[in-house]
Write an enzyme that holds these catalytic residues in place. Sequence first.
Site, mmCIF file in Angstrom:
data_model
loop_
_atom_site.group_PDB
_atom_site.id
_atom_site.type_symbol
_atom_site.label_atom_id
_atom_site.label_comp_id
_atom_site.label_asym_id
_atom_site.label_seq_id
_atom_site.Cartn_x
_atom_site.Cartn_y
_atom_site.Cartn_z
ATOM 1 C CG ASN A 78 35.076 43.640 28.174
ATOM 2 O OD1 ASN A 78 35.140 42.625 27.484
ATOM 3 N ND2 ASN A 78 34.146 44.568 28.011
ATOM 4 C CB ILE A 85 38.799 43.918 35.228
ATOM 5 C CG1 ILE A 85 40.233 43.398 35.326
ATOM 6 C CG2 ILE A 85 37.908 42.900 34.534
ATOM 7 C CD1 ILE A 85 40.407 42.319 36.368
ATOM 8 C CB CYS A 86 34.921 46.863 32.105
ATOM 9 S SG CYS A 86 33.196 47.324 32.023
ATOM 10 C CG LEU A 87 33.589 41.014 35.799
ATOM 11 C CD1 LEU A 87 33.207 40.392 34.458
ATOM 12 C CD2 LEU A 87 34.656 40.148 36.471
#
Lengths: 148, 427
Positions: A78, A85-87
């Site tokens: 992620n 950042i993939c959040l």
Amino acid sequence: MSFPKRIIKEAERIVSDPVPGIIAKPHEDNLRFFDVIIDGPEGSPFEGGHFKLELFLPEEYPMMAPKVRFLTKVYHPNIDKVGRICLDVLKNNWSPALQIRTVLLSIQSLLESPNPDDPLANDVAEAWKEDSSKAIATAKEWTNKYAK
Amino acid sequence: MKFAKLLQSSFQEQQIPEEWAEHAIQYKALKKCLSQVVDELKLIGLEKETLGILLKWQDQINKNQSPAVSYTFEGDLQGFAPKIILKVDKASGLPVSAILNNYKIEELDEKTVGEPPEVIVSTDGPEYQRIEIKLKSDTRFFHMLRSEVADLQRLQKTQVEHFHGSISILAQELASTTNPYDGRKSKLDMTVWRSVFELYLEASIFFSTHERDLGTRTAEQADAQLTWFKNKLNEQKYSDQFKRKKNLLILKSFLDMNDQILKCLYFQKLNETAVRKILKKFDKRTALSSKDQFDDFFEYNGKYVESVSRTICFEISNELIRTIPQIDDYICMICSSIAYKPIKLACQHLFCLRCLVKLRRMNEDKCPLCRQSVVKAADARNLDTDLMKYMKLYFPRETKIKQRENDDEIMKEKFQQNGLDKPCCIM
Ligand SMILES: [Zn+2]
Ligand SMILES: [Zn+2]
């Protein structure tokens, strides 16, 4: 330069009452910039590493989420090559009631439990799904190589 | 220095009140009683050295079996009696039977003034013999210790009740001297008290809410925090700012009470140390292991200090500090200022009008706290006018500042819309 009360308060609190395993230091001349170090969570492939990040509060904060990026290279499904950042809380799930500390905590727990089904770094996610023990080994290797 | 002496001088140093000191652990008397235990054990040939050999033997040979020597408490809290249980190998007649000399036991009658220890011999399976020994002196010792501890616990309860009473009285007085309806002086003093309590909460003297060191403070830590608080009070000269003399007196009582609580912590801590010390001494002089037994049997976990500070701390914040409304309860979660003018959404969450306007501009319909779709539906009716009046009354300074900030922001936005914020446009 003057800053909104909210930013001043958050900056003060994160320095005086830090979250265990996370250091966030605001720039002296600009409270919208933070140098962050997150310790790799125990039991994760990132254990023992100290990961540098930069955090920036945009003009619209807290109506818009902080911008956060890893500066240390991380092997994680992620997190991509340039540290993005993939959040969800940094994107659609952001709420102005969330704070810098809640964001950093979410990133810490993302290190603890990578989510290859919602990838940002596709190659890493594929590797993770194909052979997770090999991916974990690589993540450990990267931690040793870049985060110490 | 001997511990008994050290205990005495510590009481003096901390100026422990006479009526508390009376309830302190009688360390000297317990030590005397312990000497009798040592004597009694010697009489039956189970002095420290012998027991020590037995225990060593048990560790080496008897590893996987039930212990050859054990020390347990039997009965209920009122009528308990400790006893030593020995296990003897019938066939080999291992050390135990040789050392527990029957001859010696018979002789006890003549030697001791009191009764001899009670010895019960029974068989424990085909191979073993079980010997139970009930001493008189250790029963006395532990009953004494038990009643000392119970006495201390009673005193602690009284202390907590006393503090509870003081807190209630202070809260009542404070409510009557800081009522903003009573005019300017009370209103001004209310804001001074607010600053005092903010500082007090920051000091978190008896209980820390910081993530780093969450939990109760030791007496020494509390001492340091209390000193910090007092120094800050002096620095800020809060006591000079009170308009009503009564409030100065209340502040003094409040500080006195904190001193008393600290004293109470020191006192309890000293007694806890005394209990630990005497139990350790018991084990050292007899080679019996009593400490764990005692803790389990009496549920003595040495949590006095913790429970006192926890309870008192809770009451101070809930009863006393809440007398003065604190800004933290009226904060807008978005801008961290007072939620003025307060808009209550359908979900009952509260935000300031400015932040709500901004949310709407971002086309956001979800409440930041609960994510229900309620923002767009809000209109003038969502302004909580009662709360608004309350905020103006109790937070005159904060509402004024917030109003000014809002005005400035709106002005700035207007300039920006008209493109007047560029330097070249300044006339
Ligand atoms: Zn607001
Ligand atoms: Zn809500």
